[in-house]
Design an enzyme around this catalytic site. Structure first.
Site, short mmCIF file in Angstrom:
data_model
loop_
_atom_site.label_atom_id
_atom_site.label_comp_id
_atom_site.label_asym_id
_atom_site.label_seq_id
_atom_site.Cartn_x
_atom_site.Cartn_y
_atom_site.Cartn_z
NE ARG A 232 -4.16 -0.99 -0.22
CZ ARG A 232 -4.42 -1.91 -1.17
NH1 ARG A 232 -3.34 -2.47 -1.74
NH2 ARG A 232 -5.69 -2.61 -1.13
CD GLU A 261 -2.87 3.23 -5.86
OE1 GLU A 261 -3.92 2.72 -5.98
OE2 GLU A 261 -1.92 2.65 -5.12
CG HIS A 280 -2.95 -0.70 -7.16
ND1 HIS A 280 -3.46 -0.02 -6.11
CD2 HIS A 280 -3.30 -1.95 -6.63
CE1 HIS A 280 -3.91 -0.64 -5.00
NE2 HIS A 280 -3.75 -1.89 -5.21
P1 NAD Z 1 -1.73 -10.29 5.49
O1 NAD Z 1 -2.83 -9.98 6.50
O2 NAD Z 1 -2.03 -11.83 5.21
O3 NAD Z 1 -0.47 -10.28 6.02
C1 NAD Z 1 -0.07 -8.93 6.59
C2 NAD Z 1 1.16 -9.10 7.37
O4 NAD Z 1 1.47 -7.76 8.03
C3 NAD Z 1 0.62 -9.81 9.01
O5 NAD Z 1 1.22 -10.86 8.96
C4 NAD Z 1 1.01 -8.66 9.80
O6 NAD Z 1 1.19 -9.31 11.16
C5 NAD Z 1 2.28 -7.95 9.24
N1 NAD Z 1 2.08 -6.78 9.95
C6 NAD Z 1 1.21 -6.11 10.61
N2 NAD Z 1 1.74 -4.69 10.95
C7 NAD Z 1 3.31 -4.98 10.92
C8 NAD Z 1 4.29 -4.23 11.04
N3 NAD Z 1 4.19 -2.97 11.64
N4 NAD Z 1 5.53 -4.81 10.76
C9 NAD Z 1 5.62 -5.87 10.34
N5 NAD Z 1 4.76 -6.54 9.82
C10 NAD Z 1 3.49 -6.16 10.13
O7 NAD Z 1 -2.05 -9.60 4.15
P2 NAD Z 1 -1.60 -9.81 2.63
O8 NAD Z 1 -2.82 -10.45 2.08
O9 NAD Z 1 -0.32 -10.50 2.50
O10 NAD Z 1 -1.54 -8.56 2.06
C11 NAD Z 1 -0.52 -7.75 2.42
C12 NAD Z 1 -0.63 -6.04 1.86
O11 NAD Z 1 -0.51 -6.29 0.37
C13 NAD Z 1 -1.72 -5.42 1.93
O12 NAD Z 1 -1.43 -4.21 2.29
C14 NAD Z 1 -2.63 -5.58 0.75
O13 NAD Z 1 -3.59 -4.62 0.94
C15 NAD Z 1 -1.65 -5.67 -0.25
N6 NAD Z 1 -2.24 -6.09 -1.52
C16 NAD Z 1 -1.82 -5.34 -2.66
C17 NAD Z 1 -2.01 -5.72 -3.69
C18 NAD Z 1 -1.61 -5.10 -4.99
O14 NAD Z 1 -2.26 -5.13 -5.78
N7 NAD Z 1 -0.68 -4.32 -4.98
C19 NAD Z 1 -2.90 -7.16 -3.91
C20 NAD Z 1 -3.08 -7.89 -2.83
C21 NAD Z 1 -2.84 -7.17 -1.47
C1 MLT Z 2 -5.98 -5.79 -2.65
O1 MLT Z 2 -5.87 -5.28 -1.87
O2 MLT Z 2 -6.75 -6.67 -3.33
C2 MLT Z 2 -5.30 -5.13 -4.04
O3 MLT Z 2 -4.85 -3.83 -3.62
C3 MLT Z 2 -5.97 -5.13 -5.10
C4 MLT Z 2 -7.04 -4.36 -5.44
O4 MLT Z 2 -6.97 -3.28 -5.75
O5 MLT Z 2 -8.08 -4.91 -5.74
#
Ligand code: NAD
Ligand code: MLT
Length: 538
Positions: A232, A261, A280
């Site tokens: 993010r 964004e 993104h």
């Molecule tokens: P998740 O909840 O499985 O994992 C997040 C992890 O971060 C958890 O294990 C948590 O303990 C850890 N965490 C929280 N605070 C922390 C800190 N201060 N220091 C270190 N670790 C910490 O989430 P996920 O499904 O792995 O998603 C991770 C990120 O990716 C989210 O922000 C999500 O929105 C983003 N995401 C982005 C896209 C994209 O299109 N770029 C797609 C999917 C998800």
């Molecule tokens: C998510 O949080 O799943 C990703 O950022 C992808 C999206 O924008 O849907």
């Protein structure tokens, strides 16, 4: 049929699933202002991706809306706190795009060290600049992974497969969990940073993680390090990042996400040559979009049609089979809450819930939430299993629960001591034959009463003729007694009676009951008819 507002672009298969389930669908993207408010208010459920922002203001009057599903992971575009307060369930589709996002991270990692985008642009400009685009090998380098959740772990695994040395940091990861991952973890971000030639962040964006990597943290990275953000915008402070890249401390950065964004056209990141930027795209694969769309459609459909809660963000997580198993306990706990909420006098301070026997092995958090909903329903409007714990907390009402595998008289039992400023009222219920709800204890008295409809409760002295006296009064007032139970400690002593009546007793009948000198504390409690599940349970 319930109506679903699909506020952002959703893959056709997701929409088809909703159509097949018979929902009325309002699929309109990019609504703003009054049109967005009206669309949300008119729908039972809303599906969003990341474009539509569900703000506290929008949720001020949510109309019919009971559930918001985020087709994707991050719920930072939804004011979850405001939704919880309004009793709106928020769910997401946590794993549908995990692999795609991990792959995007790896793609950016390669693009960063091999200058793929710049080399491509150079060739299209008619150049052949082999010396300019000398890269860096990944094998043997150390990458720090901040956040070892779903995506972080997939990234870690892939990096290990590239022969990189992977070091992780996640404050929530237990030592056993870290050992299972087969990678080294450290106890703090500060321990991690000086070791990283590459740093990739995979945390959610929260108040705690905003600017998690700022100027100070970037300075701790070795000179020449490179950073990646596919999580993010804002987890890595953008201005600090620009400074560090400009100063030459960082060798490069790859970003898929931004604070704003799309970023404004004059954003300094867009002018730097040592960055790789994508709009993104982490989850933008055919597979991930199909997966989150169908998962979101299934989640909203299960909840609105069957009360099944899938990946809840603001409720205890619970799988489908367990939810089915919990239905009766949810009903029992809510009825205990309704009963005690009507019986207890004074200001509620605390509820101590004890789960004994079989129920102690179930998801008691959810059952406690159902109790809190019943308790508050008698005093606050629009309470449900989602917002009840929060509303209780906001009102200073403590809901404390304990479990005991000791069975006692019943194989399963939920007992509650409700504390108010005027004393403690206790009640316990069980599932008789695993299907019938029974009230088995009131105060110190053991009994066996149905927990439905109109109930009359009174204390009395256990004397011959007293029950006949009650029967005569209700006969005279044409109120049918469906069932009656008496709890007493010893014959002729103090006792409590619980009558299930087919209709509410008129005031005159109650006055006659109260007139008996051996009867005291007469109360009427109204519970839902037998078998009627809470309205918020779908
Ligand atoms: P998740 O909840 O499985 O994992 C997040 C992890 O971060 C958890 O294990 C948590 O303990 C850890 N965490 C929280 N605070 C922390 C800190 N201060 N220091 C270190 N670790 C910490 O989430 P996920 O499904 O792995 O998603 C991770 C990120 O990716 C989210 O922000 C999500 O929105 C983003 N995401 C982005 C896209 C994209 O299109 N770029 C797609 C999917 C998800
Ligand atoms: C998510 O949080 O799943 C990703 O950022 C992808 C999206 O924008 O849907």
């Amino acid at each position: 049929m319930p109506r679903i507002f699909v506020a952002d672009k959703l893959e056709a298969q997701g929409l088809q699933l909703l159509q097949q389930a018979g929902f009325e669908i309002d699929a309109r993207e990019k609504l703003t202002g009054a049109a967005l408010v009206e669309a949300l208010q008119a729908a039972d459920g809303v599906i969003v991706r990341s474009a539509t922002r569900i703000t506290a203001e929008l949720l001020q009057n949510p109309g019919k809306c009971r559930v918001i599903v985020r087709a994707g992971v991050g719920v930072d575009n939804i004011d979850v706190d405001a939704a919880t307060r309004r009793g709106i369930l928020v769910m997401n589709t946590p794993s549908g795009n995990t692999v795609s996002t991990a792959e995007q991270t790896i793609a950016l990692l390669f693009a960063l060290v091999r200058h793929t985008a710049a080399a491509d642009a150079s060739m299209r400009a008619g150049k052949w600049e082999r010396n300019k685009f000398v890269g860096t090998q990944l094998a043997g380098k150390t990458i720090g992974v901040v956040g070892l959740g779903r995506i972080g772990r997939e990234v870690a695994r892939r990096c290990a497969g590239l022969d990189m040395k992977v070091v992780g940091y996640d404050p929530v990861l237990s030592a056993a969990g870290a050992a299972n991952l087969g990678i080294e973890t450290v106890g703090s971000l500060n321990d991690l940073l000086p070791r990283c030639q590459f740093l990739t962040v995979h945390t959610p964006l929260t108040d705690e993680t905003r600017d998690l990597i700022g100027a100070e943290q970037l300075a701790r990275l070795p000179k020449g390090a490179r950073v990646l953000n596919c999580a993010r915008g804002g987890i890595i402070n953008e201005l600090a990042l620009v400074e560090s890249l400009r100063s030459g401390h960082l060798a490069g950065a790859a970003l898929d996400v931004f604070v704003e964004e799309p970023p404004p056209a004059d954003h300094p990141l867009l002018k730097l040559s040592n960055v790789v930027l994508t709009p993104h795209l982490g989850a933008s694969t055919t597979e991930a979009q199909l997966s989150v769309a169908t998962e979101a459609a299934q989640l909203i459909s299960d909840y609105l049609l069957r009360g099944v809660v899938g990946f809840a963000v603001n409720m205890p997580p619970i799988d489908r089979a367990e939810m089915e198993e919990l239905r009766l306990y949810v009903d029992l706990a809510r009825r205990l809450g309704l009963l005690l909420g009507q019986l207890a006098q004074g200001t509620i301070q605390k509820a101590e819930i004890e789960y004994r026997g079989e129920v102690a092995r179930k998801s008691t958090r959810l059952i406690s939430a159902a109790f809190a909903a019943g308790l508050l329903e008698t005093r606050i409007e629009q309470v449900n299993i989602v917002n009840a714990p929060k509303l209780a907390e906001e009102r200073g009402v403590e809901i404390i629960s304990s479990t005991s595998s000791r069975k006692g008289d019943f194989s399963t039992m939920v007992k509650v001591d409700l504390h108010t400023d005027r004393g403690v009222t206790s009640a316990a219920g069980t599932l008789f034959g695993n299907q019938y709800l029974r009230l088995v204890q009131l105060g110190d008295y053991h009994l066996d009463a149905y927990m439905d409809g109109v109930m009359l409760l009174f204390h009395h002295r256990d004397l011959p003729g007293l029950i006949g006296y009650i029967g005569t009064i209700f006969g005279k007032h044409a109120v049918n007694i469906a069932q009656m139970t008496v709890g007493r400690q010893q014959p002729g002593g103090e006792a409590i009676a619980v009558l299930n009546l087919d209709s509410p007793p008129p005031d005159a009948a109650l006055a006659e009951v109260r007139a008996h000198d051996k009867i005291s504390q007469v109360s009427v409690v109204k519970l839902p008819p037998a078998g009627q599940m809470p309205p918020w349970f779908g």
